[in-house]
Design a protein around this motif. Sequence first.
Motif, short mmCIF file in Angstrom:
data_model
loop_
_atom_site.label_atom_id
_atom_site.label_comp_id
_atom_site.label_asym_id
_atom_site.label_seq_id
_atom_site.Cartn_x
_atom_site.Cartn_y
_atom_site.Cartn_z
N ASN A 1 -11.59 -0.19 -12.62
CA ASN A 1 -11.54 -1.55 -13.14
C ASN A 1 -11.58 -2.51 -11.96
O ASN A 1 -10.63 -2.62 -11.21
N LEU A 2 -12.70 -3.20 -11.79
CA LEU A 2 -12.84 -4.08 -10.63
C LEU A 2 -12.08 -5.38 -10.82
O LEU A 2 -11.82 -6.09 -9.85
N GLY A 3 -11.75 -5.73 -12.08
CA GLY A 3 -11.04 -6.97 -12.33
C GLY A 3 -11.80 -8.17 -11.79
O GLY A 3 -13.02 -8.27 -11.95
N ASP A 4 -11.08 -9.06 -11.10
CA ASP A 4 -11.71 -10.29 -10.63
C ASP A 4 -12.72 -10.02 -9.52
O ASP A 4 -13.54 -10.87 -9.20
N LYS A 5 -12.67 -8.84 -8.92
CA LYS A 5 -13.61 -8.52 -7.84
C LYS A 5 -15.03 -8.31 -8.37
O LYS A 5 -16.00 -8.35 -7.61
N PHE B 1 0.83 -1.21 0.00
CA PHE B 1 0.00 0.00 0.00
C PHE B 1 0.86 1.25 0.00
O PHE B 1 0.60 2.21 -0.72
N LEU C 1 2.43 2.26 -3.37
CA LEU C 1 1.59 2.51 -4.54
C LEU C 1 1.73 3.94 -5.07
O LEU C 1 1.73 4.14 -6.29
N GLU D 1 -7.69 3.13 -5.39
CA GLU D 1 -8.28 1.94 -5.99
C GLU D 1 -7.94 0.70 -5.17
O GLU D 1 -8.80 -0.15 -4.91
N ALA D 2 -6.70 0.63 -4.75
CA ALA D 2 -6.30 -0.52 -3.95
C ALA D 2 -7.04 -0.54 -2.62
O ALA D 2 -7.44 -1.60 -2.13
N ARG E 1 -5.22 -1.13 -10.42
CA ARG E 1 -4.88 -2.26 -9.56
C ARG E 1 -4.73 -3.53 -10.37
O ARG E 1 -3.97 -4.43 -10.01
N ASN E 2 -5.43 -3.65 -11.49
CA ASN E 2 -5.43 -4.89 -12.23
C ASN E 2 -4.70 -4.81 -13.56
O ASN E 2 -4.65 -5.78 -14.28
N GLU E 3 -4.20 -3.62 -13.89
CA GLU E 3 -3.61 -3.49 -15.22
C GLU E 3 -2.29 -2.74 -15.17
O GLU E 3 -2.19 -1.69 -14.54
N LEU F 1 -10.56 -1.85 -3.53
CA LEU F 1 -10.66 -3.23 -4.01
C LEU F 1 -10.04 -4.23 -3.03
O LEU F 1 -10.56 -5.32 -2.85
N ASP F 2 -8.93 -3.86 -2.42
CA ASP F 2 -8.25 -4.82 -1.57
C ASP F 2 -8.68 -4.75 -0.12
O ASP F 2 -8.46 -5.67 0.64
#
Lengths: 601, 612
Positions: B105-109, A200, A203, B304-305, A223-225, B308-309
């Motif tokens: 972008n939520l991705g797998d969530k 964290f 980031l 975002e983290a 977070r995903n890309e 989402l996390d």
Amino acid sequence: MRTALARAGVSTGAPALSSSPVGLILRLLALAVIDVFALLLAVSIGGDGNIFLALAIVATALIVTVITLVPGLWPLRWMSPALALIVLMALYPMFYTLYVAFTNFSDGHRQSKVEVAELLAQRTYLPEGGTSYTWTPFGNEAGDSYGLWLVDAEGNAFFALPDQPLQPVTPGVSGSGPYDEAGIPAQMDGLNVLQGGERFRALTTLQTMQFGDPASPVGIKSRNEAGAFVSKWVFDAGANTLTDMEAGIVYQADDSQGQFVAPDGTFAPVGYWVPIGLNNFARITGFFSGLSNFGPQFLTFLWRFVAAVVAGWGVYRFFGKTDIMEIWLVRRVVVPLLLLAVFAEPLLNLFDTLLPVPLFKVFGWTVAFALLSVLTSFSLGLFMALILNRDFPGVRVIRSLLIVPYAIPGMIGILIWRGMFNSNVGVIPATLRDIFGSSPAFFNDPGWAKFMILLVNLWFAYPYFMLLCSGALQSISASIYEAAEVDGANTWHKFWNLTLPLLLVAVGPLLIASFTFNFNNFLLIEGLIEGGPPIAGTVAPPVGHTDNLMTYTYRFAFSAGGTRDFGYASAIAVMIFLIVGTLTLLQFRLTRRWEEVGENV
Amino acid sequence: MKRFGFVILLAVCLTMVVGVPAAAQDGRPDLLIWADNTREKALTPLVEQFSADFGVTVRVDEIGMGDIRANLPVAGPAGEGPDIIIAAHDWIGELVLNGSVVPLNLGDKAAEFNPAALSLFTYNGELYGMPYAVENVAFFRNPELVPDAPATWDEVKAITEELVSSGTSEFGYLIQTNDAYHYFPIMNAFGGYVFGLDENGNYNPEDVGIDSPGAIAAGQWLQSMAEAGYLVADVNYDVMHAKFEGGDAAMIITGPWALPRIRQSGVPYAISDLPAGPAGPGKPFIGGQGFMISAYSPNQLLAEAFLLDFMANTEPMQAMYDADPRPPAYLPVLESLADPDLEAFRHAGLVGEPQPSIPQMSSVWGAWGNAQQFTITQELDGETAFTDAAAQIRDLIAGRVTGATTSETGEYVGLPGTIQEALGCPGNWQPECENTRMIVGEDDGVWQAAFDLPAGSYEYKVALNGTWDVNYGMGGEAGGANIVLNLDADTNVVFLFDPISHWVTDNVNSLIVSAPGSYQAALGCPGDWAPDCLLSWMQDADGDGIYSFSTDVLPAGDYEVKAALNQSWDVNYGADGEAGGANIPFTVSADNEPVTFSFDSSTNLLTVAVGG
């Protein structure tokens, strides 16, 4: 007298500046603190792009500094807080409103062109053929070196370090230490996998970093890309264009409307604010559209009016000196009726055509409300003051209690009244129903709604006038009344010919202030009844029977097109300022007449 | 001494200018969240835990919901805005318009969220927020008064009638007077809608359905309830709830936010689907609450983290639910809740429609609610009320705020032609040009306009509603020939259009003759002897110089009449065609006998023919 004061000011002021070194230093320190504060504020606000407010603050600080340091202006120092506040709280908002009235500042046009370009430049896309990865961060303990474990859609893994080509890796084999279920190692190239708080905390830094080949660097998008994302929107200040790199469309900036326009006429996602000249004022013609339609009727009225006046004047000239005018019936009944007959028809015609126009309804009610609220609250306040002006047991307690409504915060009081008048649960309609069998619809009948507003306003406003009048009554010398009694005046005469005129000298300007306040009384109307009940059959915007100019402006400005249009609202506010300003000027002439009364007594 | 003072001043200023901002910068946390009072209470312990666990400072500022929306585009660019806001899904349109929020972008969530909730936060194909609650209204009834849930709105009316007439309760079904949100399921059950959908399935602001046949039908149902006295005015949210919670109202529509107060009141309640109407089930608006990330945030990745996390997990989402019990959008929490009430709400929402998040929606609420109020107070009938409201809404959306009344603009009649450029229009033959708009006479319904035209030859027609779809030309024929207007000198020309006969003319091509007389009040004029009341306008569609007008509404009696030109007494003709001559008497021997007035322009003779 005035010169004496000025002389006194100079003679005491100049030495004051150099009287004691300690005093001087303290004073300069205080000034320094004020100036620093102002400068900081100005720098911070100016840096955020609000140059005008920054300038206003600097100007204020300058005024204060000059007043303090120039010996000749020393007496003004007691005025400087007031002057500073006037600049910041009155002049600046006025000029800023005036300025905004000439811009398109509104939702979708909230920022300058450069700011919008910066905002859009943040948006990125993956060029064709680019690869998107999921990422896992690695870093050292010092927090100055980072790497990314990347996995593409096919499951190929890479390790990326800044300024080095991506290095293919094998999950579960490359690196060292325990591997997680995806085969990502705990250590790689001397960097540890970042987890929990370490991740964290990293980031913010990672967001700005670039990894891999500097020619097409991989950055983290979300977070995903991660991937070689590039800016979607590129602004070219020279050509004044904004280019959508992904779609390959060039948007030309149209500075007349604050939009980036594509060749096919569509706009970029966000517009910017620009000066648009008189456009907002041209739109206000809608506000006054009632007038334009009635131009011919108005002219008809005007010439009939003039004709009637001329005729009336002629009749008076001819018959005025004759015996017939000596007859009471003729003077008091026939002539007024004749005049009424002459005027009534064109007047009624005009009203017939004007009244359906909401603006006139609103204006009429605004004036009526302002006048009636001042009249009622002044009358009641004066009445109470007269009663409480004598001595009787408990007078002080009662006086204190009567001031309570004045002390209750407006909005709370309004909400209480709103509940009390509610026709279903309110105590007032319930009581009225108990006594009379039915109750007026205070929120749905226009007349009763206005009555209710005046009543609630009376409750809030009378203590103010009671206080004022109590004070003013003390200042009227008892000897005048004694003199009047000697002349045979009764109580009514004394009130009407002495108390009231003398009181008006003192209270008159405050009556005007109160009128102006109620002319602009937004809180009461909006808080109590929201301008309702709505007027049936009006075209946009929806307007209610109790809307005054302020609430009407609010509806006009903030209900159109689904967004807030500050430029347009400012333009309307400027127009209203002109109306109210004119009225206030007229009132000041009236005050002067009161002052003359005061001088005569 | 003075110089010394300046030096001090300068020195102090400089130190502070340099020092203070540096000190001030330290105050900003890594993440700043704006949340309203309720959510702030839920979030504060969560972020404290987050800060402690992960060493990232997070602060929650309490800001009112309305202020979050309004202040984000102000504070954001100034660098003082939040990184994350709590938002309602219907703000998206406005926030996107200002560029204030970024896609997420939520991705797998994504799989852990209710798909309906995600679609609420999707605008123009992109997801702009992480939902945590979805909500919709449902139908509440007091099972002691209404044992079985009514299936249709007609049943609701029948039950209301029974309860009120038997004196069992004060009200049956009760609705707020001016609150379209709770009214939508009724309107929808009858087939009404707010915005139609475009080909991509997005709400289309051009298609306003507040006056669609279904919406009118719903308005008429509302009207029938009001006329029967079952619905009363002056009911706001608190009144509605007070009546239901006190057992005085048997049925209301309300949302999950009201559950705590209803439970606390102890009144028996049952929640069911919204009653259906002729057009199918009553669909409530579905709304969503969620988190959005500010476009002005320097820490978007961290934000975002955080969402989402950290937030998108059972415990934080459960805490959000506990603080503010709206049906969770996060499926693991939703599934763990065995709350039959929430299940009932979810069921009622299965057919729901997403509440539009396009910015134009804010133009709808006021006028729509007013229509409801007009209907309930019976100031207007249901049809008129909702038709007016739709007209207002269309004007608002198009930015046409004129502040005029419908009698002026309810219908639009224009004069397209070659007169237009002379009158300041941008071109000729433009039916929509405001400069050549006609105004309807309030008393006679005849459309008129007067313009000063320079000498010359012109052509024109009349077109309705700003388009060519309906237009009239020579002789009042639909789609007829252009009317030629030749002016030898600069003239003030009066144009007239009769919406019933469709005759279009001007005072140059023909005479404007009316037949003022002692009978006019019976026609509906404001008074007798009114030359400007064109209900007695004599027309000459075929252009033969004989102007005539017929009526069969006069009661039996003796009347007098004259002929007057140009809607005034300046030029008038009486008996024998004499200018300013005597009144012409005529007698109607029986009620509703047909009467025809004819005026021969060559002799100025007015003749009155009574009877067939």
